[in-house]
Design an enzyme around this catalytic site. Structure first.
Site, short mmCIF file in Angstrom:
data_model
loop_
_atom_site.label_atom_id
_atom_site.label_comp_id
_atom_site.label_asym_id
_atom_site.label_seq_id
_atom_site.Cartn_x
_atom_site.Cartn_y
_atom_site.Cartn_z
N GLU A 97 0.86 -1.19 0.00
CA GLU A 97 0.00 0.00 0.00
C GLU A 97 0.89 1.23 0.00
OE1 GLU A 97 -3.43 0.69 2.92
OE2 GLU A 97 -2.00 2.27 3.48
N ARG A 124 -15.10 3.42 4.78
CA ARG A 124 -15.86 4.57 5.23
C ARG A 124 -15.00 5.82 5.25
NH1 ARG A 124 -17.49 5.46 11.30
NH2 ARG A 124 -15.30 6.14 11.21
#
Ligand code: FAD
Length: 319
Positions: free
Chosen positions: A20, A126
């Site tokens: 990542e 989210r």
């Protein structure tokens, strides 16, 4: 592009390797990111996740002492970076898409862009509260939870667009990943409630889970066992963060709501400088990774946070 679940299936029981990265700070070029990623290519990561950073607010003092509220995005460019990395390294890239800061319409437009770029994987999240707010509040016309985002992506996967009466609309084909928390999401009242909502994300169409970073493998194994007991049967990729500086002993727990094991804390506290901490971090993450690989977990996902030399050292030990 290959979907994450297909990468896992193609590995036939071996663990896949992925990383990542964060987009560069606004005003910085992409070259540094290329240089950071280049040495990792030798270990054939199957994909690179690119985080998404929502806007933040700052207050600027104007004439007569008045304060002006300004919205800034410190790390823009997630979609562009995904395309640039695909172009440069011929690798699958996975943009993170978040609820916070997006209306449903904006999410739809972003997904259309991704689909046109040939990006068929997304990690649906989210997002956190804006730094100046104490808790997450959804954007007007946006989503409350990652599960709502999954529903939107799944609707597009069956050709349903917002407010649209287009006939025979094109169906997207996104593979959806979600976040999971071996040490519980910090807002959840307890571990099992958090698991209940994770199961909801899976029932709505999530195809794999990437965990929050953890430093004690027992937490991962316990989480996987609990997921399986709760009927969550999709692959659970382990998030690994090599510790790199002494201040991370307090920064990581406060940002990510995770615990650091005593042995790791003691070893870091004895270090004279951050070069020594980095070495401890490499050895710890290597030992963690070796044990996880022995258990044939689906994947090891390394959080680079702007550094790759430590991940190169770990990868050269384990792959
Ligand atoms: P959700 O799954 O929506 O859960 C949030 C909280 O609400 C949890 O406590 C959950 O138990 C609860 N909940 C869920 N559904 C419901 C429901 N229907 N009713 C009531 N409660 C519910 N943040 C970024 O801003 N950008 C990134 O790029 C990014 N990448 C990340 C990558 C990974 C692998 C991980 C683990 C986290 C990442 N984050 C990122 C952080 C993430 O956005 C935060 O942890 C956020 O607080 C929660 O996101 P979520 O998708 O897990 O939320």
């Amino acid at each position: 592009m290959t979907k994450v679940v297909d990468h896992i299936n193609n590995a036939q029981g071996d663990s896949i390797f992925s990383i990542e990265i964060l987009p560069p700070m606004k005003g910085h070029g992409i070259q540094k990111l290329f240089t950071q990623i280049e040495p990792l290519m030798e270990f054939q990561p199957k994909f690179i996740d690119v985080t998404y950073h929502r806007e933040e607010y700052m207050y600027k003092k104007r004439e007569h002492g008045l304060l002006e509220k300004i919205s800034i995005r410190k790390r823009p460019g997630t979609v562009g970076i995904c395309a640039a990395l695909m172009n440069r390294f011929h690798i699958d890239t996975i943009p993170h898409i978040i609820c916070g800061g997006f209306t449903k319409e904006e999410t739809e437009n972003a997904l259309i862009d991704l689909q046109f770029l040939g990006i068929d994987n997304v990690l649906a999240l989210r997002g956190d509260a804006i730094k100046t707010e104490s808790q997450f509040s959804p954007t007007e016309g946006g989503h409350n939870y990652a599960s709502d985002l999954i529903e939107q992506v799944r609707a597009m996967n069956s050709g349903q667009y917002l407010n649209s009466e287009v006939e025979n609309a094109f169906s997207t084909d996104f593979c959806i990943g979600v976040a999971g928390y071996p040490e519980k999401h910090f807002e959840a009242p307890n571990f099992h409630t958090d698991l209940k909502y994770l199961k909801q994300k899976v029932d709505l169409g999530a195809e794999y889970i990437v965990t929050q970073m953890f430093f004690d493998n027992k937490k991962y194994f316990h989480f996987v066992d609990e997921c399986r007991s709760a009927g969550i049967n999709i692959p659970i990729i382990a998030g690994i963060k090599p510790l790199a500086s002494k201040n991370q002993l307090t920064v990581l727990p406060s940002i990510f709501h995770i615990d650091l094991p005593d042995d790791l804390v003691n070893a870091v506290e004895k270090c004279q400088d951050n070069a020594a901490v980095k070495q401890v971090g490499i050895e710890w993450a290597t030992a963690q990774s070796k044990e996880l690989l022995e258990h044939k977990i689906p994947g090891l996902h390394f959080y680079s946070m702007g550094k790759s030399d430590n991940i190169v050292k770990i990868a050269s030990e384990i792959f």
